[in-house]
Design an enzyme around this catalytic site. Structure first.
Site, PDB file in Angstrom:
ATOM      1  N   ASP A   9       9.194 -10.610  -4.177  1.00 38.47           N
ATOM      2  CA  ASP A   9       8.313 -10.231  -5.271  1.00 38.47           C
ATOM      3  C   ASP A   9       6.970  -9.881  -4.627  1.00 38.47           C
ATOM      4  OD1 ASP A   9       7.447  -9.977  -8.019  1.00 38.47           O
ATOM      5  OD2 ASP A   9       6.437 -11.905  -7.776  1.00 38.47           O
ATOM      6  N   ARG A  10       6.152  -9.100  -5.295  1.00 40.16           N
ATOM      7  CA  ARG A  10       4.871  -8.707  -4.691  1.00 40.16           C
ATOM      8  C   ARG A  10       3.755  -9.676  -5.061  1.00 40.16           C
ATOM      9  NH1 ARG A  10       1.293  -3.519  -6.293  1.00 40.16           N
ATOM     10  NH2 ARG A  10       0.484  -5.108  -7.686  1.00 40.16           N
ATOM     11  N   ASP A  11       3.276  -9.588  -6.300  1.00 38.96           N
ATOM     12  CA  ASP A  11       2.127 -10.392  -6.733  1.00 38.96           C
ATOM     13  C   ASP A  11       2.478 -11.877  -6.741  1.00 38.96           C
ATOM     14  OD1 ASP A  11       0.697  -8.001  -7.180  1.00 38.96           O
ATOM     15  OD2 ASP A  11       1.485  -7.843  -9.211  1.00 38.96           O
ATOM     16  N   TYR A  20      -2.355  -8.100 -12.957  1.00 34.44           N
ATOM     17  CA  TYR A  20      -2.262  -6.643 -13.026  1.00 34.44           C
ATOM     18  C   TYR A  20      -3.029  -5.956 -11.893  1.00 34.44           C
ATOM     19  CZ  TYR A  20      -0.523  -8.012 -17.568  1.00 34.44           C
ATOM     20  OH  TYR A  20       0.180  -8.619 -18.567  1.00 34.44           O
ATOM     21  N   THR A  51       9.334  -5.499  -7.663  1.00 33.34           N
ATOM     22  CA  THR A  51       8.209  -5.954  -8.464  1.00 33.34           C
ATOM     23  C   THR A  51       8.220  -5.396  -9.880  1.00 33.34           C
ATOM     24  OG1 THR A  51       5.783  -6.038  -8.552  1.00 33.34           O
ATOM     25  CG2 THR A  51       6.743  -4.145  -7.419  1.00 33.34           C
ATOM     26  N   CYS A  90       9.627  -1.867 -11.479  1.00 33.46           N
ATOM     27  CA  CYS A  90      10.004  -1.621 -12.866  1.00 33.46           C
ATOM     28  C   CYS A  90       8.727  -1.414 -13.670  1.00 33.46           C
ATOM     29  CB  CYS A  90      10.787  -2.805 -13.434  1.00 33.46           C
ATOM     30  SG  CYS A  90      11.075  -2.614 -15.214  1.00 33.46           S
ATOM     31  N   HIS A  92       8.603  -0.939 -16.939  1.00 31.48           N
ATOM     32  CA  HIS A  92       8.931  -1.125 -18.352  1.00 31.48           C
ATOM     33  C   HIS A  92       8.561  -2.507 -18.884  1.00 31.48           C
ATOM     34  CE1 HIS A  92      12.138   1.581 -16.565  1.00 31.48           C
ATOM     35  NE2 HIS A  92      11.434   2.382 -17.333  1.00 31.48           N
ATOM     36  N   CYS A 105      15.284  -2.471 -20.207  1.00 34.97           N
ATOM     37  CA  CYS A 105      15.952  -1.758 -19.114  1.00 34.97           C
ATOM     38  C   CYS A 105      16.802  -2.698 -18.260  1.00 34.97           C
ATOM     39  CB  CYS A 105      14.894  -1.085 -18.243  1.00 34.97           C
ATOM     40  SG  CYS A 105      13.788  -2.302 -17.495  1.00 34.97           S
ATOM     41  N   ASP A 134       7.895 -15.962  -7.257  1.00 35.22           N
ATOM     42  CA  ASP A 134       6.963 -17.000  -7.718  1.00 35.22           C
ATOM     43  C   ASP A 134       7.178 -17.390  -9.175  1.00 35.22           C
ATOM     44  OD1 ASP A 134       5.906 -14.572  -8.741  1.00 35.22           O
ATOM     45  OD2 ASP A 134       3.897 -15.435  -8.810  1.00 35.22           O
TER      46      ASP A 134
END
Length: 184
Positions: A9-11, A20, A51, A90, A92, A105, A134
């Site tokens: 995952d990124r954040d 954001y 992500t 993603c 969405h 989705c 996370d």
């Protein structure tokens, strides 16, 4: 021949989750995350970022702004010796999306669309791959894809009880998870 991968995952895993994140000035690598990715690459794992980016769906930033930041992140990592093998996102959200982005989705975690796309494009061995996230939706996506193990880190969202119970292990950060993975 299939290759094992680490889905990240990124954040909250790679960078500080400041809510954001869409601008270069707001992007801050978590201490040890670059070292962790280097270690995983040195041990032969593909590195795939997956992500959810509901900020696009909500209209907080555009896909173009996301792509600009993503390109910067990718180059910043490459400059430090980390070559990402794939970046999937993603844009969405099923309830809070605007226009074309409001949809239920298959790519939004906990669904497995991003993982499946990576597996097809990069010939990934799910049975010997890991996910590091996370939050619960990350873990659920990895479980649905039947990855070898799914780990939570506490550098992002507050680890909820259900997430801690469903994760194979909870680590303080990506570097701790990477050391655990490579040391078996």
């Amino acid at each position: 021949m299939l290759t094992p991968a680490i889905f990240l995952d990124r954040d909250g895993v790679i960078n500080q989750d400041k809510g954001y994140v869409s601008q270069i000035d707001d992007f801050e690598f978590i201490d040890g995350s670059i070292e962790a990715m280097l270690l995983l690459k040195q041990h032969g794992y593909l590195l795939i970022v997956i992500t959810n980016q509901s900020g696009i769906a909500r209209g907080y930033y555009s896909e173009e702004e996301f792509m600009t930041l993503t390109e910067w992140m990718d180059w910043s990592l490459a400059d430090r010796g980390v070559d990402l093998d794939g970046i999937y996102f993603c844009p969405h959200h099923p309830e809070k999306g605007i226009g074309e982005y409001k949809q239920d989705c298959t790519c939004r975690k906990p669904n497995t669309g991003m993982l499946e796309s990576a597996a097809k494009e990069l010939e990934i061995d799910f049975a010997n791959s890991y996910l590091v996230g996370d939050k619960l939706s990350d873990i659920e996506a990895g479980q649905k894809a039947q990855l070898k193990a799914n780990y939570l880190v506490s550098t992002g969202k507050v680890v909820c009880e259900k997430g801690a119970l469903q994760a194979d292990v909870v680590f303080k950060d990506l570097l701790s998870a990477a050391k655990f993975i490579v040391n078996g």
